[in-house]
Write an enzyme that holds these catalytic residues in place. Structure first.
Site, short mmCIF file in Angstrom:
data_model
loop_
_atom_site.label_atom_id
_atom_site.label_comp_id
_atom_site.label_asym_id
_atom_site.label_seq_id
_atom_site.Cartn_x
_atom_site.Cartn_y
_atom_site.Cartn_z
N LYS A 64 0.80 -1.23 0.00
CA LYS A 64 0.00 0.00 0.00
C LYS A 64 0.84 1.29 0.00
CE LYS A 64 -4.07 -2.11 2.10
NZ LYS A 64 -5.11 -1.99 3.13
N ASP A 100 -9.92 2.51 2.27
CA ASP A 100 -9.96 1.87 3.59
C ASP A 100 -10.66 2.75 4.63
OD1 ASP A 100 -8.67 -0.62 3.12
OD2 ASP A 100 -6.72 0.38 3.11
N ALA A 126 -0.93 1.14 15.35
CA ALA A 126 -0.58 2.33 14.55
C ALA A 126 0.20 1.90 13.31
CB ALA A 126 0.22 3.32 15.39
N ALA A 129 -2.92 -0.36 8.64
CA ALA A 129 -4.39 -0.27 8.65
C ALA A 129 -4.83 0.98 9.41
CB ALA A 129 -5.00 -1.52 9.27
N TYR A 226 -11.26 -10.42 10.64
CA TYR A 226 -12.57 -10.97 10.21
C TYR A 226 -13.04 -12.11 11.11
CZ TYR A 226 -10.18 -9.62 5.84
OH TYR A 226 -9.43 -9.01 4.91
#
Ligand code: NAP
Length: 281
Positions: A64, A100, A126, A129, A226
Site C-alpha cells: 500500500k 480503507d 498504529a 491499517a 474478520y
C-alpha cells in the site's frame, strides 16, 4: 479476460475475488476479477502491466505504501494518508486511491447504527491499517482520535498527521505498558478500533489485557480481524457491543467497485460473495 485483480504477498487467503465477482455478476458484468501474488520487487513491473492491460486493481499487504509512490496521480484522500489500496486505470494513467478509511467509517455506522459526529475514537495499533483509516475518521466530525501502540513513536507520528489535517482534534498516545493512561483512554472512548495484527494467530495474546474491559463501559469495539478473536469473544460475554472486520472489507471493496464502474455497489451480493464466493483464478 480479467480486467481487475487483487494483488498482495501472501494473497491466497483473499476474499476479494469472491466478493468483487459477486458484485460484477449482480450488475451483469461477468466475472472479470482475478487474484495474483506479486512480490514487493515485482511491483514496479506489475504497474506497467496494469497500465496496458487492466482497468482496476486492489492492493493489500505489503504494497500500500510503495503503490502510493508508483501511481501517476493520487486522489486527495490517498495523498493524505500516503496509502493506496485501489488503482483506477484509464487512458494509460494510473490513479491511486485509498478506500480503507471510508470502508471503516461505513462499517462502524452499519455495525453500530450510529454516526461518528462528536465521537471519541481510540485505535489500538498504529500500523498500515490504522494509518489508512485514522486520517479519514479524523475528518468525520469526531472530537478525538487517540492511539495505544506498542511502539510509541509510530502512534505519535500518526497522531501528528491527524492533527495536522484537523488542528482542533484531540489526539493522545500511549503504550499498552502504560496501564494508567491506556485505561483512561479506554474509559473515555466511544469506539475502540482494534488495528493490531494480534488475534490473527490462535496463539496471539489479546492486544490489551481482557480484564481492562468491563460490562458497564460505553465503549463499542470494532476488531479489524474478520474471524472471531479472543477479544471479540470476551466482549460478547461481557455484553460489550463488538463487531469483526468483515464489513470493513466489504465497504472498502464496494467503494473500489463504484470508483471503477460508476455503479452503486450491490452490497448484499458482496456480503454473500464474501461468505460463499470461491477464490479467483
Ligand atoms: P502492520 O502495518 O504490520 O501493523 C501491525 C500493528 O500491530 C502495529 O501497530 C504493531 O505494533 C502491532 N503489533 C504487531 N505485533 C504486535 C505484538 N506482538 N504486540 C503488540 N503489538 C503488535 O499491519 P496492518 O496492515 O496495519 O494490519 C493490522 C490489522 O488490520 C491486521 O489484523 C489486519 O488483518 C487488519 N486489517 C483489516 C482490514 C479489513 O478490511 N478488515 C484491512 C486491513 C487490515 P508496532 O507498531 O509496535 O509494531
Amino acid at each position: 479476460m480479467q480486467k481487475y485483480l487483487v494483488i498482495g504477498d501472501p494473497i491466497g487467503h483473499s476474499r476479494s475475488p469472491g466478493m468483487q465477482n459477486a458484485a460484477f455478476r449482480a450488475c451483469g458484468l461477468g466475472e472479470p476479477y482475478g487474484i495474483r501474488r506479486i512480490t514487493p520487487e515485482e511491483l514496479p513491473e506489475f504497474f506497467e502491466f496494469a497500465r496496458k492491460n487492466l482497468c482496476g486493481v486492489n492492493l493489500t499487504v505489503p504494497h500500500k505504501i510503495h503503490a502510493a509512490e508508483l501511481a501517476d496521480e493520487l486522489t486527495p484522500r490517498a495523498a493524505q494518508c500516503g496509502s493506496v489500496n485501489t488503482l483506477i486505470i484509464k487512458d494509460n494513467v494510473i490513479l491511486g486511491d485509498s478506500t480503507d478509511g471510508v470502508g471503516l467509517e461505513r462499517a462502524l455506522t452499519y455495525n453500530f447504527k450510529t454516526s461518528l459526529a462528536g465521537k471519541k475514537i481510540l485505535f489500538c495499533g498504529a500500523g498500515g491499517a490504522a494509518r489508512a483509516t485514522a486520517v479519514h475518521l479524523a475528518q468525520c466530525g469526531t472530537t478525538e482520535v487517540s492511539f495505544i501502540n506498542r511502539t510509541l513513536s509510530k502512534a505519535e507520528e500518526l497522531a501528528a498527521l491527524c492533527q495536522k489535517i484537523v488542528p482542533e482534534l484531540i489526539c493522545r498516545c500511549t503504550t499498552p505498558d502504560n496501564e494508567n493512561s491506556a485505561r483512561e483512554l479506554l474509559a473515555n472512548a466511544d469506539f475502540l478500533i482494534q488495528a493490531t495484527s494480534l488475534g490473527l494467530k490462535p496463539e496471539d495474546p489479546p492486544p490489551l489485557p481482557l480484564e481492562w474491559f468491563s460490562a458497564n463501559m460505553k465503549l463499542k469495539i470494532f476488531d479489524t480481524i474478520y474471524h472471531q478473536t479472543p477479544l471479540q469473544k470476551y466482549a460478547g460475554t461481557m455484553n460489550i457491543a463488538c463487531a469483526g472486520g468483515k464489513e470493513m472489507l466489504i465497504q472498502q471493496g464496494a467503494e473500489s467497485f463504484t470508483c471503477w464502474t460508476g455503479i452503486p455497489a450491490p452490497l448484499d451480493a458482496m456480503r454473500d460473495g464474501f461468505d460463499h464466493g470461491s477464490p479467483g483464478k
